[in-house]
Structures are given as C-alpha cells and as structure tokens.
Design a protein around this motif. Structure first.
Motif, PDB file in Angstrom:
ATOM      1  N   GLN A   1      33.682 -75.883 -38.852  1.00  0.00           N
ATOM      2  CA  GLN A   1      34.546 -76.807 -38.128  1.00  0.00           C
ATOM      3  C   GLN A   1      35.514 -76.039 -37.242  1.00  0.00           C
ATOM      4  OE1 GLN A   1      36.204 -78.894 -41.581  1.00  0.00           O
ATOM      5  NE2 GLN A   1      35.049 -80.713 -40.993  1.00  0.00           N
ATOM      6  N   GLY A   2      35.841 -76.622 -36.101  1.00  0.00           N
ATOM      7  CA  GLY A   2      36.795 -75.998 -35.206  1.00  0.00           C
ATOM      8  C   GLY A   2      36.816 -76.695 -33.861  1.00  0.00           C
ATOM      9  N   THR A   3      37.674 -76.198 -32.986  1.00  0.00           N
ATOM     10  CA  THR A   3      37.832 -76.835 -31.673  1.00  0.00           C
ATOM     11  C   THR A   3      36.790 -76.350 -30.663  1.00  0.00           C
ATOM     12  OG1 THR A   3      39.437 -75.119 -31.067  1.00  0.00           O
ATOM     13  CG2 THR A   3      40.308 -77.159 -32.003  1.00  0.00           C
ATOM     14  N   SER A   4      36.145 -75.238 -30.946  1.00  0.00           N
ATOM     15  CA  SER A   4      35.146 -74.724 -29.997  1.00  0.00           C
ATOM     16  C   SER A   4      33.804 -75.415 -30.240  1.00  0.00           C
ATOM     17  CB  SER A   4      34.995 -73.208 -30.168  1.00  0.00           C
ATOM     18  OG  SER A   4      34.375 -72.929 -31.393  1.00  0.00           O
TER      19      SER A   4
ATOM     20  N   ALA B   1      38.155 -64.651 -34.700  1.00  0.00           N
ATOM     21  CA  ALA B   1      39.522 -64.896 -34.247  1.00  0.00           C
ATOM     22  C   ALA B   1      40.125 -66.173 -34.806  1.00  0.00           C
ATOM     23  CB  ALA B   1      39.559 -64.948 -32.713  1.00  0.00           C
ATOM     24  N   SER B   2      39.302 -67.167 -35.137  1.00  0.00           N
ATOM     25  CA  SER B   2      39.840 -68.471 -35.516  1.00  0.00           C
ATOM     26  C   SER B   2      39.339 -68.970 -36.864  1.00  0.00           C
ATOM     27  CB  SER B   2      39.496 -69.495 -34.428  1.00  0.00           C
ATOM     28  OG  SER B   2      39.914 -70.782 -34.797  1.00  0.00           O
ATOM     29  N   ARG B   3      38.018 -69.028 -37.017  1.00  0.00           N
ATOM     30  CA  ARG B   3      37.456 -69.670 -38.211  1.00  0.00           C
ATOM     31  C   ARG B   3      37.761 -68.887 -39.489  1.00  0.00           C
ATOM     32  NH1 ARG B   3      33.189 -73.029 -36.260  1.00  0.00           N
ATOM     33  NH2 ARG B   3      33.919 -73.846 -34.253  1.00  0.00           N
ATOM     34  N   VAL B   4      37.477 -67.598 -39.466  1.00  0.00           N
ATOM     35  CA  VAL B   4      37.678 -66.787 -40.674  1.00  0.00           C
ATOM     36  C   VAL B   4      39.152 -66.707 -41.072  1.00  0.00           C
ATOM     37  CG1 VAL B   4      37.464 -64.468 -41.656  1.00  0.00           C
ATOM     38  CG2 VAL B   4      35.557 -65.475 -40.389  1.00  0.00           C
ATOM     39  N   PRO B   5      40.098 -66.464 -40.138  1.00  0.00           N
ATOM     40  CA  PRO B   5      41.506 -66.434 -40.559  1.00  0.00           C
ATOM     41  C   PRO B   5      41.969 -67.737 -41.217  1.00  0.00           C
ATOM     42  CG  PRO B   5      41.273 -65.450 -38.385  1.00  0.00           C
ATOM     43  CD  PRO B   5      39.944 -66.045 -38.725  1.00  0.00           C
ATOM     44  N   ARG B   6      41.524 -68.858 -40.682  1.00  0.00           N
ATOM     45  CA  ARG B   6      41.921 -70.136 -41.292  1.00  0.00           C
ATOM     46  C   ARG B   6      41.291 -70.293 -42.676  1.00  0.00           C
ATOM     47  NH1 ARG B   6      43.941 -74.910 -38.577  1.00  0.00           N
ATOM     48  NH2 ARG B   6      43.838 -76.715 -39.947  1.00  0.00           N
ATOM     49  N   LEU B   7      40.034 -69.867 -42.808  1.00  0.00           N
ATOM     50  CA  LEU B   7      39.356 -69.969 -44.093  1.00  0.00           C
ATOM     51  C   LEU B   7      40.035 -69.097 -45.148  1.00  0.00           C
ATOM     52  CD1 LEU B   7      36.996 -70.827 -45.935  1.00  0.00           C
ATOM     53  CD2 LEU B   7      35.675 -68.934 -44.949  1.00  0.00           C
TER      54      LEU B   7
END
Length: 697
Positions: free
Chosen positions: A46-49, A74-80
């Motif tokens: 899930q994400g905005t991209s 840059a986005s998915r893994v840090p949030r996870l």
C-alpha cells in the motif's frame, strides 16, 4: 479476565509449563506469526505511488526495477518497520506494566506515560531546544517515567484497584495534556504539525529511527525475557516471591523503567499511539485462559509483541484501504488504533462478569457534618464566587476598577468601559454556567454509579457532545449556534446511551462502567481528531481551542441552553437528593426502601446528559470539573447530597470562572482556553486528594 487484578499464576503451572510447552501454545504462536507476516506483506503493497503487489513480488524475485526499489526503500519499508517497532514496544510495555502493577488496566495510556512523553517532546520543541534522536528518546523517557511514578505512587502501585489506578492516571494525563495544548497554542510556529503527530503517525522520512532505536528496543525486550522467571514469580504475590529468592522492589523498579523506556521509544518514533499497550496484552491474556503455558512471561512477552505489531499494522492497512493511501497521509494511524482499541475495550467490558467483593464499589458514609459547618461552607463559597465574578469582570487585557463596574451596572459607564464589559460579561457568565453544569452532572453520575471516577468527560459524554458539535461545524460550516447546540446534544445523548446501556446491562459493575466509559471517551476524541485532520489539518488552533473549552467570543445567546438546562434539572436533581444518598450506598438498600432504582437512575442520568450537552455547546469540551468538584464537595461537607450538590455547583462555577479569568489575564493580550487552566488548577488539588486518601488507608 477480571480487570481489577491479574489472575495469579499457580506455582505448579510455573514450574511445570517450561518442561513441556504444549501443542496449543506452539500452534497459537505459529498462527500469530503467520497472521502478522501476511499483514506486513499487505502493508508494504500500500502507498501513494503506483507500485503495487505485483511490482513488490517481482522485486522480491530479483527483478531489477530501480523505480520500484527506490519507492520501497524510501517510503514503504520505513513505514513498515516503524509499525513493527512501535507494535513491539507498546505491546511489551503494556504487558510488563500490567504484570508489575497486577492490574489489567495498566498501560502506557492509563499510567499517563504517553501523555508525559508527549509533553516532554513538545516542551523541547516549543523552547527551540535541538536534541539528537537518542536525546529525544531520553526526553520522552524522563517525561514518561515522571508521569508513571506519580500515578503509581498515588494509586498504591495499582494494587488498590483498577478504579484508583485509572483515576490517578486520568488526572495526571489531563493535567499533562492541558500543558501540552497550552504549549501548542502559545508556540504554534515552533510546534507546527505536532497536533496530528500527537495522535500517532507512522509516516517516516527514512531509516534513521530504525537504525538507532531497533537495537535499543531489542536489548530492552531481551532483558525482560531474561527476567521473565522473576516476573512469573511476582504474580504469586510479594511475600511468596521473596520466599523464593526474588528481590521484589528491584525487580518491579527495573521492569517499570524498561517498560517506560519502550513506551518512550515508541512515542519518539511515531508519537503517542493509543490503546495498543492496553489492547494487545489484553487479547493475549484472554487467549492465555485457553492455552496452557501462555501465562508465563517468556511466552506472554513475545505474544504481546506480535499482537502489538498486528494491531498497529492492521490499523494502518485498514485506514489506507478505506479512505485511500493519499487521504491517509493526513490521518494519524493512532486515531484508528484508538477507535478500534476502544471498540475492543467496550466489547471486553461488556463480556465481563463480577468476580467477587473486591470488584464492588466502596460504600459511601452518610454521617452528617457538624451542625452549621455545611451551611458555613456554602456561604463562604457564595462569597468566593461573587469575588470570582468581580475579578473576572475587572481583569483581562484591559484592567477596570470597581467604580467602572458600578457605573456599568447602573448604566452610567462610558463607551470604552461599556464595550469592554459588554464583551466580558457573557464570557464570565458562560464560565459560571458551564462550571456549575459540569459539576452538577459529575455529582449525579458519581452518585448513581457509585464510582468516584465517573464524570462527563471521562465516561465519554463530553467527548460525544464535542464530536456531535464538530461534526455539524465540519459538514455545515455556516451552521448557527442553535444547530451546533443540537449536534452537541445529540452527540451527548448517543454516547450516554452507549455507555450506560452497556455498563448497566446485567447489573451495575464498577469496572465494566470504567472500561466502557474510557473506551467511548477515547473513541469520541479520536473521532474529533479524525474530522479535524481530514477537513482542516492546517487549522490546529481551532481544534485545540474547541477541545480545551474557550469562552472567547461568547454572546448572551450562548448562555441560553445552559440556563435552560440548569433551570430544568436543578429542581429535579435537588428533589432527589435523598434518593442519591441511597443510590450511592449499594444496590439493595434503595429497593428495600421502595425506591424505583431504574426509574430514578434514568431521570438523574438524563439530567446529567442534558447538563453536559448544554455546557459543551456553550463553551466547548472542558474536563476535570465534574471530577474535582464533587470530590472537593464531599471532602468539605460530607457525602449527603443535600449539602454536597450546592457545594459542588459552587465549586465548579468558581473553578471555571477563575480558570477563564487567569487565561484571559496571565499572558494578555494573548489568551489560553478556560479548560486548560481548569485542568491545571484542578489537577494539584486532585493529586493531593488522592495522596491524602492513600495515607488514610
């Protein structure tokens, strides 16, 4: 599972469970690991991209797609990983706090750890102090440990009952939240975006927090696992643990310090995410009743960590699935965890049954005070209220004299004085009416439920009224005062129906009432935050002012609902003062004396809801008044409602009036909402009251 105290493990179970873990325990662990892993895989897709599940699978299988890899890294893994760390930290912190205090309601929320950590971080930001990431953990830890220490000290380490623990925690959390909101309002530029962050957000800008805090959290969890045998023995009781060679005090202190450190790390990563530290261990403990060996802390800690991850990631997945990834960027994950955690807490409370006399409310003494003492207290309070009114009218950004007040009353004041007084009088009157209404509502609710924690704010009625009002303001921006008032009234009525309907079903139970009230109140406040960040995320001042209760801009029209509510309910409540005396004793006495308990409760509770809804419509959400004023009244004149009711009403009016006056005067021409000052004024007294009552035990 009884919420009053945790079930003590049997020595034979502790000694024998380690030799043969058990098939059901292994199956439960594997299922929890598998469910968490699946949820993590869904979360990373899930994400905005435009990167989807197929792209992720291709990347795992070795496809060299630079764009996909960049998005994931840059986005998915840090949030996870943020969700994983926060889930582990809060789940383990909650289970340790519950075990050490032997209280199933203990958590980073109810021990005010999150509130203390949040206050510390906001204070550092407000005063422009730059600290590194690990320094921020230290700051949050100091705030959290100070709050937890104070709560545990006031509640007797939580061993005197859930009500006392949550009462102390609620008082400290309210005071810390008031300070936090004051800093957010006064230092709006320095604390930009910390309002939404204060509800808990998993949004991350990189892996820095993971690199620095994952080892810290891992080491703390490892130490707790090593100490799991000592924690098992603590559940047998202090005396038996000492006989078995455990240093009880040092073990408790070490465990609490490590649990607070975990909660501080979680706050540093994502802000205070609510209810995970309470719900995750509660779910695991429910399963422990069916799964042999799960009650042992080596299994309990690991299972709570996994359940914490599952709850945090599940909330984030559900949020983005329902409202879309782009919209979810603005919505804190903590709002969802709080709402669903609150629903779970309500369901848990609804399923509970009383487990013995330790769960019953303490009887109230109705011995009369010394002849004339009560009347003298009432007269003194009337004089103090009059002095408060005079001070409220004379002080503010423009200072006036008594002569100016006399001229205004007689219609001889000049245009400047008249302009100031015409704007100031409705504010003073609104604070008096709101304070009186909330204090009276709190007195009634405490008497009917025989629960010293019960008051409009904590049991959700104030939050429901606020949610109803803000819903109207959000959906109908041009709505008039009466439409907003109607929304507040409907919100108060709905939340009251939920709380009292669930709490009283099957008979009045104090712990059930507390849990339902806390759950509904938290859900209502989370709903308010959700509405604000989704509709007007850049206008934090509006939200903070409303949620803190403000008399700013009040007119004579705003006084009408509160005046009508008081005129209708005061005679009804006063005429039932003897009924309230009997209801506050026990369940059977009023029935034996011919009182219709259901009918009396319904009349009194409807009156309390009307009072609360009108007060919230008048000046916004104000907490603490309905908690402090009844306690102070009983301390001054005793428990008989013939004197306690007028005393509480006068104290509530005085408290809000003084809070409003200080808020308008202390930093003039800037102003602080009355509710912030009310909490700050009421908290020290309430802390002293709890401390005194503990010494008297």
């Amino acid at each position: 599972m009884a919420p009053e105290t945790l079930t003590r493990a049997q020595p034979s179970a502790i000694q024998g469970a380690g030799a043969r873990p058990g098939f059901r325990l292994a199956v439960f662990g594997l299922l929890l690991v598998a469910a968490t892993a699946v949820l993590a895989l869904v979360h990373i897709t899930q994400g905005t991209s435009t990167v989807n599940a197929a792209d992720i699978i291709g990347l795992i299988l070795g496809n060299d797609d630079a764009d996909t890899a960049a998005v994931v890294a840059a986005s998915r893994v840090p949030r996870l990983v943020a969700g994983v760390l926060v889930g582990v930290a809060l789940g383990v912190a909650g289970v340790i706090m519950q075990s050490v205090s032997r209280n199933a309601l203990a958590s980073p929320d109810t021990l005010a750890v999150n509130a203390g950590a949040h206050l510390a971080i906001v204070a550092v930001a407000a005063f422009g102090i730059q600290v590194p990431l690990l320094g921020a953990v230290g700051v949050a830890f100091l705030g959290g440990i100070a709050a937890a220490s104070l709560v545990l000290a006031l509640s007797g380490a939580g061993q005197s009952g859930s009500v006392r623990l949550v009462l102390a925690g609620s008082a400290i959390a309210l005071a810390f939240s008031a300070l936090t909101h004051a800093l957010l309002l006064l230092f709006a530029q320095e604390t930009r975006n910390l309002f939404a962050w204060g509800s808990g957000s998993l949004a991350q800008s990189g892996m820095e927090k993971f690199v620095l805090l994952a080892p810290l959290i891992g080491v703390v969890v490892a130490v707790l696992l090593i100490k799991s045998r000592s924690l098992d023995l603590l559940t047998l009781g202090d005396d038996q643990a000492r006989v078995l060679g455990i240093n009880v005090r040092s073990t408790q202190v070490l465990a609490i310090v490590l649990a607070v450190l975990l909660a501080a790390a979680a706050v540093t990563i994502s802000g205070p995410i609510g209810f995970v530290g309470l719900a995750a261990p509660a779910v695991v403990r429910l399963a422990a009743a069916k799964i042999p060996g799960l009650h042992r802390h080596v299994a309990l800690i690991l299972a709570s960590a996994l359940m914490g991850i599952f709850l945090v990631l599940g909330a984030d997945v559900l949020l983005r699935a329902i409202i879309g990834a782009q919209t979810a960027v603005e919505v804190p994950t903590g709002v969802v965890t709080t709402i669903f955690g609150a629903i779970f807490l309500v369901i848990l409370a609804h399923r509970m049954r009383t487990s013995g006399p330790t769960r019953e409310a303490r009887s109230v003494s109705l011995r009369p005070t010394r002849p004339g003492a009560g009347a003298a207290v009432v007269v003194l309070l009337v004089l103090l209220v009059l002095a408060g009114i005079a001070a409220g009218l004379l002080l503010g950004d423009a200072k006036l004299l008594l002569g100016d007040l006399a001229n205004w009353v007689t219609g001889q004041a000049g245009p400047v004085v008249s302009s100031v007084m015409d704007a100031r009088f409705p504010r003073v009157a609104a604070s008096l009416l709101a304070g009186a209404s909330l204090a009276l509502a709190g007195t009634v609710i405490q008497a009917v439920t025989r629960n010293p924690l019960a008051e409009p704010s904590i049991i959700g009625v104030s939050g429901g009224a606020g949610l109803g009002a803000i819903l109207v303001i959000t959906l109908v921006p041009l709505a008039g005062f009466w439409t907003v008032s109607a929304g507040a009234g409907i919100g108060a009525a709905v939340t009251a129906a939920v709380v009292f309907g669930l709490a009283f079903r099957g008979g009045l139970q104090t712990d059930r009432f507390v849990l339902v009230g806390i759950g509904v109140s938290a859900a209502a406040m989370a709903g308010i935050t959700l509405l604000i960040v989704m509709t007007d995320p850049f206008n934090e001042a509006k939200a903070l002012t409303w949620l803190s209760g403000s008399t700013y801009g009040r007119s004579m029209e705003n006084l009408i609902p509160m005046s009508i509510a008081l005129l209708i309910t005061v005679p009804v409540i006063a005429s039932l003062h003897r009924t309230q005396d009997l209801l506050s004793l026990d369940e059977d006495t009023p029935k034996l004396l011919g009182i219709s308990v259901p009918r009396s409760r319904m009349i009194l509770l409807v009156s309390a809801v009307v009072l609360t809804g009108s007060a919230v419509a008048g000046i916004g959400v104000i907490g603490f008044v309905g908690l402090v004023a009844p306690h102070a009244a009983r301390a001054l004149v005793g428990a008989r409602h013939k004197l306690a009711i007028p005393t509480a009403v006068l104290l509530g009016a005085l408290l809000v009036c003084v809070g409003d006056m200080i808020g308008r005067t202390a930093i003039a021409p800037q102003q602080l909402p009355a509710g912030l000052l009310t909490a700050l004024l009421g908290a020290p007294y309430f802390v002293w009251l709890l401390f005194r009552s503990r010494l008297a035990r």
